[in-house]
Design an enzyme around this catalytic site. Structure first.
Site, short mmCIF file in Angstrom:
data_model
loop_
_atom_site.label_atom_id
_atom_site.label_comp_id
_atom_site.label_asym_id
_atom_site.label_seq_id
_atom_site.Cartn_x
_atom_site.Cartn_y
_atom_site.Cartn_z
N ARG A 82 8.82 77.68 146.05
CA ARG A 82 8.06 78.38 144.73
C ARG A 82 8.91 79.89 144.57
O ARG A 82 9.17 80.06 143.51
CB ARG A 82 6.76 78.71 145.23
CG ARG A 82 6.07 77.37 145.13
CD ARG A 82 4.53 77.95 145.50
NE ARG A 82 3.78 76.61 145.69
CZ ARG A 82 3.61 76.02 147.12
NH1 ARG A 82 4.13 76.47 148.02
NH2 ARG A 82 2.69 74.66 147.05
N ASP B 298 -5.36 74.42 146.93
CA ASP B 298 -4.92 74.30 148.42
C ASP B 298 -6.12 73.71 149.10
O ASP B 298 -6.04 72.78 150.07
CB ASP B 298 -4.46 75.64 148.81
CG ASP B 298 -3.19 76.11 148.16
OD1 ASP B 298 -2.39 75.02 147.82
OD2 ASP B 298 -2.78 77.38 148.23
N ARG C 212 -6.89 70.25 148.22
CA ARG C 212 -5.97 69.22 148.97
C ARG C 212 -6.55 68.87 150.24
O ARG C 212 -6.66 67.85 150.78
CB ARG C 212 -4.32 69.63 149.17
CG ARG C 212 -3.76 69.82 147.81
CD ARG C 212 -2.57 70.29 147.51
NE ARG C 212 -1.85 69.87 146.40
CZ ARG C 212 -0.89 70.80 145.76
NH1 ARG C 212 -0.70 71.79 146.29
NH2 ARG C 212 -0.59 70.60 144.32
N HIS D 296 0.12 81.72 148.50
CA HIS D 296 0.31 80.28 148.45
C HIS D 296 1.63 79.71 148.60
O HIS D 296 2.60 79.83 147.69
CB HIS D 296 0.02 80.06 146.62
CG HIS D 296 0.28 78.77 146.13
ND1 HIS D 296 -0.60 77.62 146.77
CD2 HIS D 296 0.97 78.31 145.10
CE1 HIS D 296 -0.28 76.44 145.90
NE2 HIS D 296 0.60 76.75 144.91
N1 LIG Z 1 -0.55 78.40 141.30
C1 LIG Z 1 -0.53 76.83 141.66
O1 LIG Z 1 -1.41 76.32 142.36
C2 LIG Z 1 0.34 76.15 140.65
C3 LIG Z 1 0.35 74.68 140.70
C4 LIG Z 1 1.01 73.95 139.94
C5 LIG Z 1 2.24 74.56 139.14
N2 LIG Z 1 2.10 76.04 139.08
C6 LIG Z 1 3.20 76.49 138.25
O2 LIG Z 1 2.70 76.59 137.07
C7 LIG Z 1 3.99 76.84 136.25
C8 LIG Z 1 3.90 75.60 135.24
O3 LIG Z 1 3.94 74.40 135.60
P1 LIG Z 1 4.09 73.22 134.80
O4 LIG Z 1 4.32 72.02 135.55
O5 LIG Z 1 3.04 73.09 133.63
O6 LIG Z 1 5.55 73.37 134.00
P2 LIG Z 1 5.99 72.54 132.67
O7 LIG Z 1 7.40 73.14 132.45
O8 LIG Z 1 5.48 71.45 132.54
O9 LIG Z 1 5.34 73.81 131.45
C9 LIG Z 1 5.66 75.10 131.46
C10 LIG Z 1 5.65 75.60 129.86
O10 LIG Z 1 5.94 76.91 129.85
C11 LIG Z 1 6.59 77.03 128.64
N3 LIG Z 1 7.05 78.41 128.43
C12 LIG Z 1 8.04 78.83 129.08
N4 LIG Z 1 8.44 80.06 128.68
C13 LIG Z 1 7.34 80.63 128.04
C14 LIG Z 1 7.03 81.63 127.35
N5 LIG Z 1 7.81 82.73 127.22
N6 LIG Z 1 6.09 81.64 126.78
C15 LIG Z 1 5.01 80.63 126.37
N7 LIG Z 1 5.34 79.49 127.14
C16 LIG Z 1 6.48 79.23 127.84
C17 LIG Z 1 7.35 75.91 128.57
O11 LIG Z 1 7.98 76.01 127.36
C18 LIG Z 1 6.66 74.80 129.15
O12 LIG Z 1 6.12 73.97 127.97
C19 LIG Z 1 5.09 76.70 137.12
O13 LIG Z 1 5.73 78.08 137.67
C20 LIG Z 1 4.59 76.04 138.30
O14 LIG Z 1 5.09 76.29 139.49
C21 LIG Z 1 1.28 76.81 139.93
O1 LIG Z 2 4.17 73.16 144.71
C1 LIG Z 2 4.56 73.77 143.74
O2 LIG Z 2 5.70 74.02 143.23
C2 LIG Z 2 3.59 73.73 142.40
C3 LIG Z 2 2.04 74.29 143.02
O3 LIG Z 2 2.35 75.69 143.77
C4 LIG Z 2 1.55 73.28 143.97
O4 LIG Z 2 1.06 73.69 144.96
O5 LIG Z 2 1.31 72.15 143.62
#
Ligand SMILES: NC(=O)c1ccc[n+]([C@@H]2O[C@H](COP(=O)([O-])OP(=O)(O)OC[C@H]3O[C@@H](n4cnc5c(N)ncnc54)[C@H](O)[C@@H]3O)[C@@H](O)[C@H]2O)c1
Ligand SMILES: O=C(O)C[C@H](O)C(=O)O
Length: 312
Positions: A89, A149, A152, A176
Protein backbone atom coordinates in the site's frame (compact mmCIF):
# COMPACT_ATOMS: atom_id res chain seq x y z
CA UNK A 1 -31.63 16.80 4.23
CA UNK A 2 -28.67 14.51 4.85
CA UNK A 3 -26.05 14.77 2.13
CA UNK A 4 -22.96 12.65 1.57
CA UNK A 5 -20.29 13.08 -1.08
CA UNK A 6 -18.22 10.14 -2.23
CA UNK A 7 -15.12 11.16 -4.17
CA UNK A 8 -13.82 8.46 -6.50
CA UNK A 9 -16.47 6.54 -8.41
CA UNK A 10 -14.31 3.46 -8.84
CA UNK A 11 -14.80 0.10 -7.19
CA UNK A 12 -14.85 1.25 -3.55
CA UNK A 13 -16.56 4.60 -4.10
CA UNK A 14 -19.38 3.22 -6.24
CA UNK A 15 -19.96 0.36 -3.77
CA UNK A 16 -20.08 2.82 -0.88
CA UNK A 17 -22.56 5.06 -2.75
CA UNK A 18 -24.69 2.03 -3.56
CA UNK A 19 -24.83 0.90 0.10
CA UNK A 20 -25.58 4.47 1.25
CA UNK A 21 -28.47 4.56 -1.24
CA UNK A 22 -30.09 1.15 -0.93
CA UNK A 23 -29.88 1.20 2.86
CA UNK A 24 -31.23 4.79 2.82
CA UNK A 25 -28.37 5.97 5.04
CA UNK A 26 -28.30 9.41 3.37
CA UNK A 27 -31.04 11.26 1.50
CA UNK A 28 -28.68 12.61 -1.16
CA UNK A 29 -25.44 11.06 -2.36
CA UNK A 30 -23.10 12.90 -4.73
CA UNK A 31 -20.55 10.77 -6.53
CA UNK A 32 -17.53 12.64 -7.96
CA UNK A 33 -14.77 11.40 -10.24
CA UNK A 34 -12.15 12.93 -12.47
CA UNK A 35 -12.96 10.60 -15.38
CA UNK A 36 -15.54 12.20 -17.66
CA UNK A 37 -19.02 10.71 -17.27
CA UNK A 38 -18.13 7.85 -14.92
CA UNK A 39 -19.62 9.35 -11.75
CA UNK A 40 -22.73 10.55 -13.60
CA UNK A 41 -23.20 7.10 -15.17
CA UNK A 42 -22.78 5.14 -11.94
CA UNK A 43 -25.01 7.56 -9.99
CA UNK A 44 -27.70 7.18 -12.66
CA UNK A 45 -27.38 3.40 -12.61
CA UNK A 46 -27.79 3.33 -8.79
CA UNK A 47 -30.81 5.67 -9.05
CA UNK A 48 -32.40 3.41 -11.69
CA UNK A 49 -32.08 0.50 -9.24
CA UNK A 50 -34.25 2.37 -6.69
CA UNK A 51 -37.62 1.21 -8.09
CA UNK A 52 -36.37 -2.40 -8.06
CA UNK A 53 -34.77 -2.36 -4.61
CA UNK A 54 -37.30 0.12 -3.18
CA UNK A 55 -35.38 3.09 -1.82
CA UNK A 56 -35.76 6.87 -1.96
CA UNK A 57 -32.14 8.00 -1.56
CA UNK A 58 -31.13 10.05 -4.58
CA UNK A 59 -27.73 9.64 -6.24
CA UNK A 60 -26.23 12.25 -8.55
CA UNK A 61 -22.86 12.30 -10.30
CA UNK A 62 -20.32 14.95 -11.17
CA UNK A 63 -17.14 15.09 -13.20
CA UNK A 64 -14.92 17.24 -11.01
CA UNK A 65 -17.61 19.88 -10.35
CA UNK A 66 -17.44 20.27 -6.58
CA UNK A 67 -20.20 22.89 -6.46
CA UNK A 68 -22.60 19.93 -6.55
CA UNK A 69 -21.07 18.65 -3.31
CA UNK A 70 -21.84 21.86 -1.38
CA UNK A 71 -22.96 21.48 2.23
CA UNK A 72 -22.26 17.78 2.51
CA UNK A 73 -22.50 16.42 6.04
CA UNK A 74 -19.94 13.70 5.36
CA UNK A 75 -17.38 13.26 2.57
CA UNK A 76 -15.83 9.89 1.81
CA UNK A 77 -12.54 10.08 -0.12
CA UNK A 78 -11.83 6.94 -2.15
CA UNK A 79 -10.02 8.60 -5.07
CA UNK A 80 -6.61 7.22 -5.90
CA UNK A 81 -4.79 4.24 -7.30
CA UNK A 82 -5.36 0.76 -5.87
CA UNK A 83 -2.32 -1.52 -5.64
CA UNK A 84 -1.52 -4.33 -8.04
CA UNK A 85 -0.04 -7.73 -7.12
CA UNK A 86 3.53 -7.37 -5.83
CA UNK A 87 2.97 -3.84 -4.51
CA UNK A 88 2.54 -2.65 -0.93
CA UNK A 89 0.00 0.00 0.00
CA UNK A 90 2.91 2.33 0.80
CA UNK A 91 4.03 2.18 -2.85
CA UNK A 92 0.96 4.30 -3.68
CA UNK A 93 2.00 7.25 -1.53
CA UNK A 94 3.33 9.66 -4.11
CA UNK A 95 0.41 9.51 -6.54
CA UNK A 96 -2.32 9.22 -3.94
CA UNK A 97 -1.00 12.00 -1.69
CA UNK A 98 -1.34 14.47 -4.59
CA UNK A 99 -4.86 13.22 -5.35
CA UNK A 100 -6.03 13.29 -1.71
CA UNK A 101 -4.57 16.78 -1.21
CA UNK A 102 -6.31 18.31 -4.22
CA UNK A 103 -9.58 16.50 -3.52
CA UNK A 104 -9.56 17.67 0.12
CA UNK A 105 -8.97 21.28 -0.97
CA UNK A 106 -11.98 21.10 -3.29
CA UNK A 107 -14.19 19.36 -0.76
CA UNK A 108 -13.46 21.81 2.05
CA UNK A 109 -14.13 24.81 -0.20
CA UNK A 110 -17.78 23.76 -0.56
CA UNK A 111 -18.35 21.82 2.70
CA UNK A 112 -16.20 23.51 5.36
CA UNK A 113 -18.00 21.71 8.18
CA UNK A 114 -18.08 18.22 6.73
CA UNK A 115 -16.71 15.16 8.47
CA UNK A 116 -14.15 13.52 6.19
CA UNK A 117 -13.68 9.75 6.00
CA UNK A 118 -10.53 8.77 4.12
CA UNK A 119 -10.32 5.39 2.37
CA UNK A 120 -7.44 5.91 -0.11
CA UNK A 121 -4.17 4.10 0.62
CA UNK A 122 -1.75 4.12 2.32
CA UNK A 123 -4.66 4.73 4.69
CA UNK A 124 -3.09 6.14 7.85
CA UNK A 125 -0.88 8.55 5.94
CA UNK A 126 -3.64 9.62 3.55
CA UNK A 127 -5.69 10.47 6.68
CA UNK A 128 -2.71 12.60 7.77
CA UNK A 129 -2.70 14.27 4.34
CA UNK A 130 -6.44 15.06 4.48
CA UNK A 131 -6.15 16.28 8.06
CA UNK A 132 -3.34 18.76 7.42
CA UNK A 133 -4.92 19.95 4.17
CA UNK A 134 -8.41 20.44 5.63
CA UNK A 135 -7.20 21.98 8.91
CA UNK A 136 -10.33 20.50 10.54
CA UNK A 137 -10.21 19.19 14.11
CA UNK A 138 -8.72 15.68 14.31
CA UNK A 139 -12.09 14.26 15.40
CA UNK A 140 -13.55 15.19 12.01
CA UNK A 141 -10.90 13.70 9.70
CA UNK A 142 -10.73 9.97 10.17
CA UNK A 143 -9.72 6.90 8.22
CA UNK A 144 -11.56 3.69 7.40
CA UNK A 145 -9.57 0.50 7.82
CA UNK A 146 -10.29 -1.02 11.21
CA UNK A 147 -13.89 -1.97 10.41
CA UNK A 148 -12.62 -3.77 7.29
CA UNK A 149 -9.72 -5.49 9.03
CA UNK A 150 -11.89 -6.63 11.96
CA UNK A 151 -14.56 -7.80 9.49
CA UNK A 152 -11.98 -10.05 7.82
CA UNK A 153 -10.84 -11.34 11.21
CA UNK A 154 -14.46 -11.93 12.30
CA UNK A 155 -15.31 -13.70 9.03
CA UNK A 156 -12.32 -16.06 9.42
CA UNK A 157 -13.36 -16.82 13.03
CA UNK A 158 -16.95 -17.44 11.90
CA UNK A 159 -15.64 -19.94 9.31
CA UNK A 160 -13.40 -21.70 11.82
CA UNK A 161 -16.24 -22.14 14.34
CA UNK A 162 -19.08 -22.52 11.85
CA UNK A 163 -20.92 -19.81 13.77
CA UNK A 164 -22.75 -16.77 12.39
CA UNK A 165 -20.44 -13.80 11.78
CA UNK A 166 -23.08 -11.71 13.59
CA UNK A 167 -21.94 -13.29 16.86
CA UNK A 168 -18.27 -12.29 16.53
CA UNK A 169 -17.12 -9.01 18.10
CA UNK A 170 -13.54 -7.83 17.92
CA UNK A 171 -11.21 -4.90 18.22
CA UNK A 172 -8.06 -4.41 16.20
CA UNK A 173 -5.58 -1.57 16.49
CA UNK A 174 -2.62 0.00 14.72
CA UNK A 175 -1.84 0.89 11.14
CA UNK A 176 -3.64 -0.51 8.09
CA UNK A 177 -0.86 -2.81 7.00
CA UNK A 178 0.99 -5.94 7.91
CA UNK A 179 1.80 -4.47 11.36
CA UNK A 180 -1.87 -4.18 12.37
CA UNK A 181 -2.62 -5.52 15.84
CA UNK A 182 -5.63 -7.87 16.20
CA UNK A 183 -6.49 -8.30 19.88
CA UNK A 184 -7.63 -11.83 20.82
CA UNK A 185 -8.09 -10.65 24.41
CA UNK A 186 -10.81 -8.32 23.14
CA UNK A 187 -12.43 -10.83 20.74
CA UNK A 188 -15.64 -12.56 21.77
CA UNK A 189 -18.20 -14.96 20.35
CA UNK A 190 -21.58 -13.99 21.83
CA UNK A 191 -19.68 -12.74 24.87
CA UNK A 192 -17.46 -15.84 25.20
CA UNK A 193 -13.73 -15.05 24.91
CA UNK A 194 -12.52 -16.46 21.58
CA UNK A 195 -9.49 -17.92 23.34
CA UNK A 196 -11.84 -20.42 25.02
CA UNK A 197 -13.18 -21.62 21.69
CA UNK A 198 -10.19 -21.66 19.31
CA UNK A 199 -6.78 -23.22 20.06
CA UNK A 200 -3.83 -20.78 20.08
CA UNK A 201 -2.15 -22.16 16.93
CA UNK A 202 -5.39 -21.86 14.93
CA UNK A 203 -6.08 -18.35 16.25
CA UNK A 204 -2.51 -17.30 15.43
CA UNK A 205 -3.04 -18.53 11.86
CA UNK A 206 -6.28 -16.50 11.61
CA UNK A 207 -4.44 -13.40 12.88
CA UNK A 208 -1.70 -13.87 10.28
CA UNK A 209 -4.28 -14.29 7.51
CA UNK A 210 -6.06 -11.12 8.71
CA UNK A 211 -2.85 -9.08 8.61
CA UNK A 212 -2.35 -10.01 4.97
CA UNK A 213 -6.09 -10.05 4.14
CA UNK A 214 -5.88 -7.17 1.67
CA UNK A 215 -2.94 -8.75 -0.13
CA UNK A 216 -4.77 -12.10 -0.39
CA UNK A 217 -7.52 -10.39 -2.39
CA UNK A 218 -5.10 -8.36 -4.53
CA UNK A 219 -3.38 -11.61 -5.50
CA UNK A 220 -6.70 -13.24 -6.41
CA UNK A 221 -8.21 -10.32 -8.34
CA UNK A 222 -5.25 -8.30 -9.64
CA UNK A 223 -6.64 -5.23 -7.83
CA UNK A 224 -7.83 -4.51 -4.32
CA UNK A 225 -11.12 -5.36 -2.62
CA UNK A 226 -14.26 -3.21 -2.77
CA UNK A 227 -17.42 -4.87 -1.40
CA UNK A 228 -16.28 -5.01 2.23
CA UNK A 229 -14.34 -1.70 2.06
CA UNK A 230 -17.28 0.19 0.50
CA UNK A 231 -19.69 -1.27 3.08
CA UNK A 232 -17.32 -0.45 5.93
CA UNK A 233 -17.09 3.20 4.88
CA UNK A 234 -20.89 3.34 4.60
CA UNK A 235 -21.19 1.92 8.12
CA UNK A 236 -19.05 4.80 9.42
CA UNK A 237 -21.26 7.31 7.57
CA UNK A 238 -24.34 5.72 9.13
CA UNK A 239 -22.92 5.96 12.66
CA UNK A 240 -22.27 9.68 12.09
CA UNK A 241 -25.52 10.67 10.34
CA UNK A 242 -27.69 8.70 12.77
CA UNK A 243 -25.60 9.76 15.79
CA UNK A 244 -25.36 6.10 16.79
CA UNK A 245 -22.34 6.40 19.08
CA UNK A 246 -21.10 3.04 17.83
CA UNK A 247 -17.73 1.66 18.86
CA UNK A 248 -15.46 1.00 15.90
CA UNK A 249 -11.73 0.87 15.29
CA UNK A 250 -11.03 4.06 13.32
CA UNK A 251 -7.83 5.80 12.21
CA UNK A 252 -7.33 9.15 13.98
CA UNK A 253 -4.40 11.34 14.95
CA UNK A 254 -3.38 10.31 18.46
CA UNK A 255 -2.76 13.19 20.87
CA UNK A 256 -1.29 11.36 23.84
CA UNK A 257 -3.66 8.40 23.93
CA UNK A 258 -1.78 5.12 24.43
CA UNK A 259 1.25 7.27 25.19
CA UNK A 260 1.46 8.18 21.48
CA UNK A 261 1.61 11.68 20.06
CA UNK A 262 1.35 12.95 16.53
CA UNK A 263 0.73 9.64 14.76
CA UNK A 264 -2.32 8.44 12.82
CA UNK A 265 -3.36 4.98 13.98
CA UNK A 266 -6.41 2.78 14.27
CA UNK A 267 -7.88 2.76 17.78
CA UNK A 268 -11.33 2.02 19.19
CA UNK A 269 -13.50 5.13 19.22
CA UNK A 270 -17.09 6.17 19.79
CA UNK A 271 -18.44 7.40 16.46
CA UNK A 272 -21.38 9.82 16.48
CA UNK A 273 -22.69 13.05 15.00
CA UNK A 274 -19.48 15.01 15.67
CA UNK A 275 -17.24 12.33 14.20
CA UNK A 276 -15.05 10.81 16.89
CA UNK A 277 -16.85 11.57 20.15
CA UNK A 278 -14.27 9.77 22.27
CA UNK A 279 -11.11 7.70 21.87
CA UNK A 280 -11.34 4.57 24.02
CA UNK A 281 -8.10 3.75 25.82
CA UNK A 282 -7.76 0.04 26.48
CA UNK A 283 -5.43 -1.24 29.14
CA UNK A 284 -2.98 -3.07 26.87
CA UNK A 285 -0.61 -5.72 28.20
CA UNK A 286 3.13 -5.57 27.51
CA UNK A 287 2.95 -7.79 24.38
CA UNK A 288 0.12 -5.73 22.90
CA UNK A 289 1.97 -2.49 23.68
CA UNK A 290 5.07 -3.83 21.92
CA UNK A 291 3.06 -4.74 18.79
CA UNK A 292 1.40 -1.31 18.77
CA UNK A 293 4.81 0.33 19.04
CA UNK A 294 6.03 -1.57 15.95
CA UNK A 295 2.95 -0.43 14.06
CA UNK A 296 3.41 3.17 15.24
CA UNK A 297 7.03 3.09 14.09
CA UNK A 298 6.04 1.88 10.64
CA UNK A 299 3.28 4.48 10.16
CA UNK A 300 5.59 7.23 11.40
CA UNK A 301 8.19 6.23 8.78
CA UNK A 302 5.59 6.59 6.01
CA UNK A 303 4.41 9.90 7.51
CA UNK A 304 8.02 11.07 7.23
CA UNK A 305 8.03 10.10 3.54
CA UNK A 306 4.94 12.29 3.06
CA UNK A 307 6.63 15.19 4.88
CA UNK A 308 9.62 14.90 2.53
CA UNK A 309 7.37 14.75 -0.55
CA UNK A 310 5.48 17.88 0.56
CA UNK A 311 8.75 19.76 1.02
CA UNK A 312 9.95 18.99 -2.50
N1 LIG B 1 -8.76 1.83 3.56
C1 LIG B 1 -9.04 0.64 3.08
O1 LIG B 1 -9.28 -0.28 3.84
C2 LIG B 1 -9.12 0.42 1.59
C3 LIG B 1 -9.81 -0.68 1.07
C4 LIG B 1 -9.87 -0.82 -0.31
C5 LIG B 1 -9.29 0.12 -1.15
N2 LIG B 1 -8.62 1.16 -0.59
C6 LIG B 1 -8.00 2.18 -1.43
O2 LIG B 1 -9.03 2.98 -1.99
C7 LIG B 1 -8.57 3.57 -3.22
C8 LIG B 1 -9.58 3.31 -4.32
O3 LIG B 1 -9.66 1.94 -4.62
P1 LIG B 1 -10.62 1.43 -5.80
O4 LIG B 1 -10.53 -0.02 -5.83
O5 LIG B 1 -11.95 2.08 -5.70
O6 LIG B 1 -9.85 2.04 -7.07
P2 LIG B 1 -10.47 2.39 -8.51
O7 LIG B 1 -9.34 2.54 -9.44
O8 LIG B 1 -11.55 1.41 -8.84
O9 LIG B 1 -11.17 3.81 -8.26
C9 LIG B 1 -10.46 4.97 -7.97
C10 LIG B 1 -11.17 6.12 -8.65
O10 LIG B 1 -10.56 7.34 -8.24
C11 LIG B 1 -10.68 8.23 -9.35
N3 LIG B 1 -9.77 9.36 -9.23
C12 LIG B 1 -8.42 9.42 -9.40
N4 LIG B 1 -7.97 10.67 -9.21
C13 LIG B 1 -9.05 11.42 -8.88
C14 LIG B 1 -9.22 12.78 -8.56
N5 LIG B 1 -8.19 13.65 -8.50
N6 LIG B 1 -10.47 13.22 -8.30
C15 LIG B 1 -11.52 12.38 -8.33
N7 LIG B 1 -11.42 11.07 -8.63
C16 LIG B 1 -10.20 10.60 -8.90
C17 LIG B 1 -10.35 7.34 -10.54
O11 LIG B 1 -10.78 7.93 -11.76
C18 LIG B 1 -11.10 6.06 -10.18
O12 LIG B 1 -12.41 6.05 -10.72
C19 LIG B 1 -7.19 2.95 -3.45
O13 LIG B 1 -6.18 3.83 -3.01
C20 LIG B 1 -7.21 1.70 -2.61
O14 LIG B 1 -5.92 1.27 -2.24
C21 LIG B 1 -8.52 1.33 0.76
O1 LIG C 1 -5.08 -4.23 0.25
C1 LIG C 1 -5.28 -3.20 -0.40
O2 LIG C 1 -4.45 -2.73 -1.17
C2 LIG C 1 -6.61 -2.51 -0.31
C3 LIG C 1 -7.13 -2.37 1.07
O3 LIG C 1 -6.24 -1.68 1.89
C4 LIG C 1 -7.54 -3.68 1.68
O4 LIG C 1 -7.10 -4.00 2.79
O5 LIG C 1 -8.32 -4.39 1.04
Amino acid sequence: MTKVTVVGAGNVGATCADVLAYREIAEQIVLVDIKEGVAEGKALDIWQKAPINQYDSRTVGSTNDYSKTADSDVVVITSGLPRKPGMTRDDLIETNAGIVKSVTENVIKYSPNAIIIVVSNPLDVMTYQAHITSKLPRTKVIGMAGILDTARYRAFIADELNISPKEIQAILMGGHGDTMVPLPRYTTVAGIPVTELIAKDKLDAIIERTKFGGGELVKLMGTSAWYAPGSAAAQMVEAILKNQNRVFPVCIKLDGEYGIDDCYLGVPVVLGKNGVEKVIELDLNEDEKALLEVSRGHVKEVMNVLDKLSNK
